[in-house]
Design a protein around this motif. Sequence first.
Motif, PDB file in Angstrom:
ATOM      1  N   HIS A   6     -16.442 -40.235  -5.474  1.00  0.00           N
ATOM      2  CA  HIS A   6     -17.230 -39.409  -6.401  1.00  0.00           C
ATOM      3  C   HIS A   6     -16.361 -39.115  -7.616  1.00  0.00           C
ATOM      4  O   HIS A   6     -15.609 -38.134  -7.638  1.00  0.00           O
ATOM      5  CB  HIS A   6     -17.686 -38.135  -5.681  1.00  0.00           C
ATOM      6  CG  HIS A   6     -18.838 -37.445  -6.332  1.00  0.00           C
ATOM      7  ND1 HIS A   6     -19.804 -36.756  -5.632  1.00  0.00           N
ATOM      8  CD2 HIS A   6     -19.182 -37.349  -7.633  1.00  0.00           C
ATOM      9  CE1 HIS A   6     -20.690 -36.258  -6.476  1.00  0.00           C
ATOM     10  NE2 HIS A   6     -20.332 -36.592  -7.704  1.00  0.00           N
ATOM     11  N   HIS A  38     -22.867 -40.234 -13.832  1.00  0.00           N
ATOM     12  CA  HIS A  38     -24.252 -39.772 -13.731  1.00  0.00           C
ATOM     13  C   HIS A  38     -25.175 -40.809 -14.360  1.00  0.00           C
ATOM     14  O   HIS A  38     -25.002 -41.166 -15.538  1.00  0.00           O
ATOM     15  CB  HIS A  38     -24.420 -38.450 -14.483  1.00  0.00           C
ATOM     16  CG  HIS A  38     -23.735 -37.282 -13.836  1.00  0.00           C
ATOM     17  ND1 HIS A  38     -24.177 -36.714 -12.661  1.00  0.00           N
ATOM     18  CD2 HIS A  38     -22.633 -36.576 -14.189  1.00  0.00           C
ATOM     19  CE1 HIS A  38     -23.390 -35.704 -12.330  1.00  0.00           C
ATOM     20  NE2 HIS A  38     -22.438 -35.600 -13.234  1.00  0.00           N
ATOM     21  N   GLU A  79     -24.050 -41.842  -9.659  1.00  0.00           N
ATOM     22  CA  GLU A  79     -24.636 -40.662  -9.031  1.00  0.00           C
ATOM     23  C   GLU A  79     -26.023 -40.526  -9.642  1.00  0.00           C
ATOM     24  O   GLU A  79     -26.160 -40.288 -10.856  1.00  0.00           O
ATOM     25  CB  GLU A  79     -23.797 -39.406  -9.295  1.00  0.00           C
ATOM     26  CG  GLU A  79     -24.407 -38.167  -8.632  1.00  0.00           C
ATOM     27  CD  GLU A  79     -23.565 -36.900  -8.803  1.00  0.00           C
ATOM     28  OE1 GLU A  79     -22.614 -36.896  -9.603  1.00  0.00           O
ATOM     29  OE2 GLU A  79     -23.899 -35.899  -8.125  1.00  0.00           O
ATOM     30  N   SER A 103     -28.364 -37.336  -5.615  1.00  0.00           N
ATOM     31  CA  SER A 103     -28.098 -35.909  -5.832  1.00  0.00           C
ATOM     32  C   SER A 103     -29.313 -35.199  -6.407  1.00  0.00           C
ATOM     33  O   SER A 103     -30.092 -35.786  -7.149  1.00  0.00           O
ATOM     34  CB  SER A 103     -26.931 -35.722  -6.813  1.00  0.00           C
ATOM     35  OG  SER A 103     -25.717 -36.098  -6.227  1.00  0.00           O
ATOM     36  N   HIS A 105     -29.774 -32.162  -8.839  1.00  0.00           N
ATOM     37  CA  HIS A 105     -29.203 -31.152  -9.748  1.00  0.00           C
ATOM     38  C   HIS A 105     -30.311 -30.328 -10.377  1.00  0.00           C
ATOM     39  O   HIS A 105     -30.054 -29.356 -11.073  1.00  0.00           O
ATOM     40  CB  HIS A 105     -28.420 -31.802 -10.893  1.00  0.00           C
ATOM     41  CG  HIS A 105     -27.261 -32.653 -10.468  1.00  0.00           C
ATOM     42  ND1 HIS A 105     -27.293 -34.016 -10.500  1.00  0.00           N
ATOM     43  CD2 HIS A 105     -26.029 -32.327 -10.000  1.00  0.00           C
ATOM     44  CE1 HIS A 105     -26.130 -34.500 -10.083  1.00  0.00           C
ATOM     45  NE2 HIS A 105     -25.354 -33.492  -9.760  1.00  0.00           N
ATOM     46  N   HIS A 162     -23.192 -33.359  -2.652  1.00  0.00           N
ATOM     47  CA  HIS A 162     -23.141 -31.889  -2.520  1.00  0.00           C
ATOM     48  C   HIS A 162     -24.394 -31.262  -1.889  1.00  0.00           C
ATOM     49  O   HIS A 162     -25.208 -30.641  -2.571  1.00  0.00           O
ATOM     50  CB  HIS A 162     -22.826 -31.219  -3.854  1.00  0.00           C
ATOM     51  CG  HIS A 162     -23.441 -31.886  -5.065  1.00  0.00           C
ATOM     52  ND1 HIS A 162     -24.794 -31.976  -5.256  1.00  0.00           N
ATOM     53  CD2 HIS A 162     -22.875 -32.501  -6.122  1.00  0.00           C
ATOM     54  CE1 HIS A 162     -25.039 -32.600  -6.401  1.00  0.00           C
ATOM     55  NE2 HIS A 162     -23.896 -32.945  -6.937  1.00  0.00           N
ATOM     56  N   ASP A 238     -15.477 -35.226  -6.301  1.00  0.00           N
ATOM     57  CA  ASP A 238     -16.384 -35.028  -7.449  1.00  0.00           C
ATOM     58  C   ASP A 238     -15.538 -34.752  -8.700  1.00  0.00           C
ATOM     59  O   ASP A 238     -15.773 -33.803  -9.444  1.00  0.00           O
ATOM     60  CB  ASP A 238     -17.332 -33.854  -7.155  1.00  0.00           C
ATOM     61  CG  ASP A 238     -18.581 -33.879  -8.018  1.00  0.00           C
ATOM     62  OD1 ASP A 238     -18.618 -34.662  -8.995  1.00  0.00           O
ATOM     63  OD2 ASP A 238     -19.512 -33.108  -7.726  1.00  0.00           O
TER      64      ASP A 238
HETATM   65 ZN   LIG Z   1     -23.492 -33.895  -8.728  1.00  0.00          ZN
END
Ligand SMILES: [Zn+2]
Length: 278
Positions: A6, A38, A79, A103, A105, A162, A238
């Motif tokens: 990550h 991302h 991600e 993920s 977010h 996460h 991360d």
């Molecule tokens: Zn994240």
Amino acid sequence: MKVNYHTHCNYCDGKGEPREYVLEAINRSFSSLGFSSHAPLKEENDWTLKDYDVDNYLLEIKRLKEEFKNSINIYVGLEIDFYPDENRFDYFNKYNLDYSIGSVHMVKPKGSSVYYSVDESPEIFESVLTNLFSSSIELFTKEYYTTLRNMIIQGGFDILGHFDLIKKFNKGYKYFTEDEPWYREEVFQTLDLLEDTDIIVEMNTGALSRGVQDIPYPSKWILEECYRRNIKVCLNSDVHAPNNIECYFNESLDILRSCGFKELHTPFEVIDIRRKNG
Ligand SMILES: [Zn+2]
Ligand SMILES: [Zn+2]
């Protein structure tokens, strides 16, 4: 055997070029390093890879993979944010990624056409809580875990990012305690779904290097549940700045061992984490 899957560099919201992360990882005797910028979003923002940069990103990481192949295994991934109305995993998997992180977010409450951030800042968290969920942390949290479950059902990614990001601004249990029955129920329902998949849950230390939390994602009792249910787990930092690449790794390994874990699983390896005698 140290690994991290990550990694955010200057292609998205990380500081430093990919090469700096590779050199840092080699310096610290990592055996594998996975990049996970991302994935681009349609909405304008300052934290994801840009559409026009996707090919450059993939090419650069693949060049580094070749250049450093005798020192470290390098993998290129993304991600990817889950959007309930589209399959962004299918879309980005067409890029021939080595692996991907799924993920959540952002959430999009019923009746809304806009996505709202869960983790951007304490101020935004507070305003989403007040204005969209009538100040009910229970409703906000349920929306987060419902979105996470819908992502698991859609599938198409290797690592779940996460798990309990909703607790990012809950330091000191400001909004909720994790032994409230409604909270545990949301977590259990989500783990029930994971149990039947090959998805790897990451232990993520990113909030510690940013100083916003004093415990990693997910909380220890959730890791214990993962172990009990045979859900595979990895350890990721991360990382957004090279020197944080193994932030809180030793402490996290101790937590994992105390939960019962003897090994970690990544998309490419199984790592023995038992303490060696002598
Ligand atoms: Zn994240
Ligand atoms: Zn990340």
